[in-house]
Design a protein around this motif. Sequence first.
Motif, short mmCIF file in Angstrom:
data_model
loop_
_atom_site.label_atom_id
_atom_site.label_comp_id
_atom_site.label_asym_id
_atom_site.label_seq_id
_atom_site.Cartn_x
_atom_site.Cartn_y
_atom_site.Cartn_z
N ASN A 31 0.35 4.71 4.65
CA ASN A 31 -0.50 5.26 3.59
C ASN A 31 0.11 5.08 2.20
OD1 ASN A 31 -2.70 6.03 5.08
ND2 ASN A 31 -1.96 8.10 5.46
N THR A 32 1.42 5.26 2.08
CA THR A 32 2.05 5.13 0.76
C THR A 32 1.94 3.70 0.24
OG1 THR A 32 4.20 4.77 1.82
CG2 THR A 32 3.67 7.02 1.15
N LEU B 187 0.19 1.68 -3.43
CA LEU B 187 1.24 1.04 -4.21
C LEU B 187 0.65 -0.04 -5.12
CD1 LEU B 187 4.37 1.15 -4.38
CD2 LEU B 187 4.43 -0.71 -2.72
N HIS B 188 0.97 0.02 -6.39
CA HIS B 188 0.51 -1.00 -7.35
C HIS B 188 1.72 -1.83 -7.78
CE1 HIS B 188 -3.43 0.87 -7.58
NE2 HIS B 188 -2.84 2.04 -7.78
N VAL B 189 1.75 -3.06 -7.30
CA VAL B 189 2.92 -3.92 -7.53
C VAL B 189 2.49 -5.17 -8.29
CG1 VAL B 189 4.75 -5.23 -6.43
CG2 VAL B 189 4.01 -3.08 -5.42
N SER C 290 9.35 1.93 -1.24
CA SER C 290 8.27 2.90 -1.06
C SER C 290 8.43 3.70 0.22
CB SER C 290 6.92 2.17 -1.05
OG SER C 290 5.86 3.06 -0.86
N LEU C 291 9.19 3.16 1.17
CA LEU C 291 9.38 3.81 2.48
C LEU C 291 10.79 4.38 2.59
CD1 LEU C 291 7.60 1.10 4.67
CD2 LEU C 291 6.66 3.29 3.92
N ASP D 242 -1.69 -9.30 0.04
CA ASP D 242 -2.05 -9.45 1.46
C ASP D 242 -0.91 -9.01 2.38
OD1 ASP D 242 -4.48 -10.45 0.68
OD2 ASP D 242 -3.98 -12.56 1.08
N TYR D 243 0.31 -9.37 2.00
CA TYR D 243 1.46 -9.04 2.85
C TYR D 243 1.71 -7.54 2.87
CZ TYR D 243 6.14 -9.62 4.93
OH TYR D 243 7.24 -9.56 5.75
N LEU D 244 1.63 -6.90 1.71
CA LEU D 244 1.82 -5.45 1.66
C LEU D 244 0.73 -4.73 2.46
CD1 LEU D 244 2.88 -4.93 -2.07
CD2 LEU D 244 4.31 -4.58 -0.04
N SER D 245 -0.50 -5.23 2.35
CA SER D 245 -1.60 -4.63 3.13
C SER D 245 -1.37 -4.82 4.62
CB SER D 245 -2.94 -5.26 2.73
OG SER D 245 -3.26 -4.94 1.40
#
Length: 379
Positions: free
Chosen positions: A12-13, A17-19, A44-45, A89-92
């Motif tokens: 969820n975090t 996240l806006h990167v 973030s984790l 895409d990778y973060l998602s």
Amino acid sequence: MSDGGIMVLDGNTLRSLHVSLPEDRVTLTGAQVLDFAESEASQSLFGISLPPHLKSSALRRINIDGVDDDTSFRRTELSRDEASRKLSDYLSAIADVLKDNPLAVSILDGNTLRMFLEDEDDFAMIAENLFTDLDTEDKGKISKSEIRNAVVHMGVEMGVPPLEEFPLLNDILKKHEEEEGELGQSQFAELLQPILQELADALAKKHVAFIHKIKIVNGSEIRKVIMSAVRKLITKAHGYGNRNLRASGHKHSMEITGWLVDFTFVKIAIISHKPLQVLADEKKLNDVIAKALHGKHKNDQKSTEIIRDFLEKNGKELGLPPSEANEAVILLYDAVFTDINSGKDVSLDEDESRKLVREILENFAEQLEANPVYCDLDG
């Protein structure tokens, strides 16, 4: 922070996240994009090192599968726009993997150790218990070298990281192991206290995120099977000439000639008043339904009893926790089958029996989404 306690990382975090890529880069290699994404995800984790299986699963979701694909992509030059899309895409994908398979972590920052040290009674009890465990010959004395075993024995639950996760702990212990000899209980406590204090101070400066070997079953895999059936339903409905899909009720629902498919992720339901025989080819779900209903069972067993027996033995393939895992799983089964009409008879016709199995699986998904079950992977 939650020193020693378990927290669940379910992605969820990362979704919030806006990167952005570094402003000074016009082009980037695939390797730079992946490394940047993994670094941002890790921060973030709580600074965890992303497990290899998590990264490989996420890469497969963005069509980078295997060593050859990975090597080729890492060498590829990407424009800034291409790199930004791949980063997103990778973060998602990492978030999606965590949704399906959450991580259980403990953040060790010294707080638990400080609480023990500040309470004289708590510390005295811990020191006494550790000494007693190590004094296997009941001599009232232990070797000074046993102090290392004592600290390691305290474990993550008491705020002590594993040696391999926090090498500085080894340095702290070495300083206090220089002299040989034996320790009585009071001497042991006197030596243990400064070691734990130094460790607490070190953890305050550099936290340790420890990933537990725990499988968290949250209903995600069950929902995948049900959603797969829904997708097949829509595809086959198209094949039968039912191409007139229209909104029905709200944006997550569609009506398909006699079927109402509810796509909400709180509850997935398939409601029919004109059954189309379009789920027959949905192999995984239908195979489970067939096995549950047509396996060996006593003649006087109710449908719910038959299904429960089957799921307790075979539910793992659908993403259910092993029935023998722990008491929480037993309570889960009890909760699910309490909600189902236990009076349903074994002589239900095929369609009614199939609806009952689906209803039970949906109930499992809801229960697990609200209260995930933890299973020890070493068990």
